[in-house]
Structures are given as C-alpha cells and as structure tokens.
Design an enzyme around this catalytic site. Sequence first.
Site, mmCIF file in Angstrom:
data_model
loop_
_atom_site.group_PDB
_atom_site.id
_atom_site.type_symbol
_atom_site.label_atom_id
_atom_site.label_comp_id
_atom_site.label_asym_id
_atom_site.label_seq_id
_atom_site.Cartn_x
_atom_site.Cartn_y
_atom_site.Cartn_z
ATOM 1 N N LYS A 1 6.528 44.217 29.800
ATOM 2 C CA LYS A 1 6.692 44.060 31.243
ATOM 3 C C LYS A 1 6.467 45.335 32.050
ATOM 4 C CE LYS A 1 7.922 39.678 31.894
ATOM 5 N NZ LYS A 1 7.214 38.783 32.842
ATOM 6 N N SER B 1 6.155 40.051 21.972
ATOM 7 C CA SER B 1 6.164 40.501 23.365
ATOM 8 C C SER B 1 7.368 41.343 23.758
ATOM 9 C CB SER B 1 6.085 39.288 24.302
ATOM 10 O OG SER B 1 7.134 38.376 24.014
#
Length: 415
Positions: free
Chosen positions: A56, A309
């Site tokens: 992110k 992720s």
Amino acid sequence: MVEKSMPTIDDIYAAAHVLGSIITQTPLLPAEQLSQELGGQIIYKAENTQRAGSFKVRGAYTKINSLSDEEKARGVITHSAGNHAQGVALAAQLNGIKATVVMPEFAPLAKITSAQRMGAEVILHGASFDDAGSYARELQAQTGATYVHAFDDPFTIAGQGTLGLEIADQLPDQGGTVVVPIGGGGMMAGIALALRSLRPNVRLIGVQAAGCPSMIASQQAGKPIAVPHAATICDGIAVKRPGELTLPIINQLVDDIVTVDDDAAARGLVHILQYSRMVVEGAGAVGVAALLEGAIRLRPNEPTLVVLSGGNIDGNFLARIIEQVLVKQGRYLRVRTSVPDRPGNLAPLVNAIAQAGANVIDISHRRAVWQLPLDRVGIEMILEVRDEAHGQSIIDMLETHGYHIERFGQRVWPV
C-alpha cells in the site's frame, strides 16, 4: 495526470521514479514445498516484506507526492481496513504532513497501533471498510484535507503498478501466470496495466474472498455495485464495492477471478508460515489458498507468481488461525475420557499417551458438568500428534486399554 483519468504505463514509470529510494524492491522467493506438492514452478513476490508491511505504501506515497504545498498543508485523510492506513501514515510522515485515518471498529489491533506509531490520527468508526469510508468523507468536508483513496485514484493505481514493473523485470521471459489478491482492485489494476504493456502473454488471475466477492458481483452487474456483507478473515480485501476506475481496467485486462473461503485462506497462511517461514495476513495468503484448493490450474513448464500482498496480522489472531488449521489437519487432537476418582489414576493415562509419541498440550479435570458417576472424574485433553492417522492410532490404543474416548466432533461418548 488528470484526476480520475485512466493511468498509463508512462504514469507507472513516473511513479517508479517518485518512489525511488522510498520503497523496497521486494524479492521473488521460490515456493519449493508448494511447487513440489502441486507439480509446478511457483514463486512468491514477497510484498509482505515491504515498508509498512504491504504494497500500500507504493500508491499512498505516489498520491501524496502529487499534492501541492497548499494541499499538503491541509493534511490528508483516508479510510482503510488497515494496510492502506499504514501506507498513508508512512507516506505522510515522510512528507512531514498530518494524516487522519478512519478504520472500522473491528480493525486488527496490529494495524491500528502501527498507523498510530507512524504519527497518524486513527479514528475507529463503523463495522466495515465502506462504513469507515462514509464517515471519512464527512470529516474531509469539515477539515478540507485531501482524500487519499485506497484504490480508486489514478495516482494510487500508478503507484501500485510499480509492483508490476518489478514483476516484469524479475519474472522469466517465457510468460507464466501472475496471481493477485483483489479487494477494491487498485493493486490488480496497476499490475495489469504494467504487465499488459511489458509482458502481454502473461496470464493474470485475481483472487477474492468468498465472503466479500464484490469485484465478481460488479463484473456480473456490468458496473460497480456493493455486496451486502463483508464476512471474511481477509480484512485487507474486505471491500464491499470496487472502484469506478479499477473495474473497467480489470474487466479489460485480467483473465479470470476466483474466490476462496476463510478455511482455505487460513490453510494458505499456515502453509506459507510453515514451509516458507514468512508471516502473511489472510488477504496476502488467498493466492496460495487458490492454488492449494485447485481453483487455479497450473500451466506446465511455466512459472506461477503469487503476490503475497501483506503481512500485517495481529499475533493473537495468528495464533488462533494456526491452532484451527492444525486441528483441521489432524495435528491437534481434542479428546475426553474418564478415570476412577482416586489418586494415581491419571498417571497411566498420560504415560500411555507419551509412549505413543503424542504430546499433552493441555489437560483439565471435569466433574459435575459431565454428570459422571460420583466415583469417576472426567479428563479433557488437547494432544499434539504427527497427523490424523497418528491421532486415530492413539484413540485406538487408549480404547484397547479400557478408556472410553470421545474425540470432539464425534458422538462416541458413552453414558
């Protein structure tokens, strides 16, 4: 780049230049055990080792860097299930500006405290990612802060797309498959834009949580729609409505999207921990879960790259997931029996278990609640065994010694 325009490969290269020394180029790591089990060449893109614990920060920093000095002075605000909060907090800290993050009330503690440690003001509101978003928009209108969307912004997508540039550089030339978790779709959209420009023959497959399949539902509806519930342990992809920008990109460029349930995600998480010695969160494990479940068919002689992720998971929650998976794999055996309520009668039971090669993790005495005869005491145990067959052999052995055994989940407790 114009706000709400479709990002291009040039925008992704520009984001890579901006990110420069800000991010880590995360490694590709061979998934040797998984490759052996499934008969393929599987590789992990370990974005769980990125700064702030997930991908992110790529999009968050790219967006915040694009702001004018006046906008930066007013600060930034966002809503997040956790990972985007940490990315925004770090990006704001690096830019020396104020960040406010609205998170769902049940956001993981590890993600809340991490964002706070990086200087963000964290506000807990609502039961889901989308509930938090509604309140964050109200606060934005009051404060004039710039909104940093978690996925539906061209700068954010371009920043996540730098992950695709790295994959193109690191992946062998013979094509292959890239498996990517999908929540709102920012990471998948960015990776798809990069790889379709640089590696057009790569197969792109997204993975959603079965408890929140908003991208699939929106594809079927032909427009972004909200699913009614977000019921999943994969909080990082528990997004009830995908983006106006991300949906058309994924529709055009991604080959397929599959789903996995929470049991599969938990199994994938523990598999990565056990065999690759890495900690990932539920959302980060869905790609591995899809492979283990057979939801994605491997192509012979081609690599399969799975994006891990993120790795931001609360330690207590991780422990519960590990225990649950071990139980389902037959590694933990919960049983109960009874012995005469006299000194010395527990020792033969425990000794027999030890001689069979099992380890007693926990043991408890039970009396009145089991309604046993007054001269007997109930014994409840959690045993660590090698596998399900070993556990069954211990039950069989104890029964030959005269113990009546109930294995939890089975109706074999005699009255």
